[in-house]
Design a protein around this motif. Sequence first.
Motif, PDB file in Angstrom:
ATOM      1  N   GLU A   1       0.824  -1.211   0.000  1.00  0.00           N
ATOM      2  CA  GLU A   1       0.000   0.000   0.000  1.00  0.00           C
ATOM      3  C   GLU A   1       0.858   1.261   0.000  1.00  0.00           C
ATOM      4  OE1 GLU A   1      -2.802   0.081   3.165  1.00  0.00           O
ATOM      5  OE2 GLU A   1      -4.075  -1.490   2.324  1.00  0.00           O
ATOM      6  N   ALA A   2       1.994   1.189   0.691  1.00  0.00           N
ATOM      7  CA  ALA A   2       2.885   2.352   0.785  1.00  0.00           C
ATOM      8  C   ALA A   2       3.863   2.421  -0.376  1.00  0.00           C
ATOM      9  CB  ALA A   2       3.639   2.315   2.107  1.00  0.00           C
ATOM     10  N   GLY A   3       3.793   1.431  -1.277  1.00  0.00           N
ATOM     11  CA  GLY A   3       4.698   1.431  -2.417  1.00  0.00           C
ATOM     12  C   GLY A   3       6.138   1.133  -2.042  1.00  0.00           C
ATOM     13  N   LEU A   4       6.345   0.365  -0.969  1.00  0.00           N
ATOM     14  CA  LEU A   4       7.691   0.075  -0.484  1.00  0.00           C
ATOM     15  C   LEU A   4       8.155  -1.312  -0.918  1.00  0.00           C
ATOM     16  CD1 LEU A   4       7.417   1.473   3.161  1.00  0.00           C
ATOM     17  CD2 LEU A   4       8.328   2.600   1.116  1.00  0.00           C
ATOM     18  N   PRO A   5       9.440  -1.460  -1.206  1.00  0.00           N
ATOM     19  CA  PRO A   5       9.960  -2.776  -1.602  1.00  0.00           C
ATOM     20  C   PRO A   5      10.017  -3.734  -0.422  1.00  0.00           C
ATOM     21  CG  PRO A   5      11.756  -1.215  -1.347  1.00  0.00           C
ATOM     22  CD  PRO A   5      10.488  -0.416  -1.194  1.00  0.00           C
ATOM     23  N   ILE A   6       9.805  -5.017  -0.709  1.00  0.00           N
ATOM     24  CA  ILE A   6       9.914  -6.065   0.309  1.00  0.00           C
ATOM     25  C   ILE A   6      11.128  -6.915  -0.043  1.00  0.00           C
ATOM     26  CG2 ILE A   6       8.818  -8.071   1.363  1.00  0.00           C
ATOM     27  CD1 ILE A   6       6.108  -6.837   0.559  1.00  0.00           C
ATOM     28  N   ARG A   7      12.148  -6.843   0.786  1.00  0.00           N
ATOM     29  CA  ARG A   7      13.372  -7.607   0.535  1.00  0.00           C
ATOM     30  C   ARG A   7      13.183  -9.046   1.032  1.00  0.00           C
ATOM     31  NH1 ARG A   7      18.291  -4.606   0.008  1.00  0.00           N
ATOM     32  NH2 ARG A   7      17.942  -2.349  -0.016  1.00  0.00           N
ATOM     33  N   ALA A   8      13.348 -10.006   0.158  1.00  0.00           N
ATOM     34  CA  ALA A   8      13.174 -11.410   0.528  1.00  0.00           C
ATOM     35  C   ALA A   8      14.106 -11.813   1.664  1.00  0.00           C
ATOM     36  CB  ALA A   8      13.414 -12.294  -0.694  1.00  0.00           C
TER      37      ALA A   8
END
Length: 336
Positions: free
Chosen positions: A204-211
């Motif tokens: 929703e915040a447009g932030l990347p999710i680092r695996a």
Amino acid sequence: MATLSDVATAAGVSPTAVSRYLNNRIELPQGTRDRIDAAIAKLDYRPNLLAKRLSTGKSEAISIVTPEISNPFFAELAAAVEAAADSHGYAVYMSSTRGDPLREIDAIKRLQDQHVDGLIMMTNRPDDGTLAALLRHIDNVVLLDEDIPGVSVPKVFVENEQGAYLGTRHLIEAGHRDIALISGPAGLMSVRERQTGFRRAMVEAGLPIRAEWLMLGEYSRAYGAQSAKTLLEGSVRPTAIMACSDYLAIGVLQAVRQAGLVVPDDLSLVGFDDMAFAELVDPPLTTIRQPVAEMGRLAFERLLALLNKTEVATEIRLPVELVVRRSVAPFVSKGQ
């Protein structure tokens, strides 16, 4: 030791009348009830539970299976169940399985052998199908806190996804963009749902999710410390961590201090549970509050409904809430 006959003699009634009165199977005049109660008190009479089980088919006892009684969360849940059971005259036998599947199986078999009337089951490990196969043929079971797939019994859970979403949103609103997640075993329902809540807030915040920042292992202090150490030693370090239990968060605090850093100045932190110690640590922990007492009460009420052969809802979800303390600080770029 006083017997049923001693009580009957002192009260001036037959042993059969006393037995049926104690088992709620007869209506007696108030004066007769008062005489029986007075005789029981005077003689300090305690019913023979084995004889009662033979006559009524009930032990008036239940079993709680908990993964780890040394974990404050499970200890508090078990205490809540015990309080609810005691108010209805039920004894509680507690088994701490320490995550051992054989101990979980043994607890279920005790119910099958009619040593107890019902079972409230808590687990913290993914089931390989063994528990589901055993529970599928038992009626008087309630699952508490964690699901066992394939089992159609009453279940009492919380809104896991919403909790992790609220905690992650709180970090995002404080300006954090590099946020890691530390949680329990990948196969557990709560882990899956809390990860979904974390992902929803980040997307929703447009932030990347680092695996590599999605750390899934155990709901333990040791795993929290180990995961935080790994994150802090990485080439890129998160500025905030969403820890999916307060026990994990305590491990994070330990690792941060060992690294010579400070929460929240160097790393912001949110937990999940709101255990009693959460407001006592330094800094007091911002966390997601689970309604533990209500969870325990509802779990026993559903088990009691099963014992009384009354209809009960299959699953209930209780709301959670964000409790803001001092373990989260606004993000400040090192370049400022």
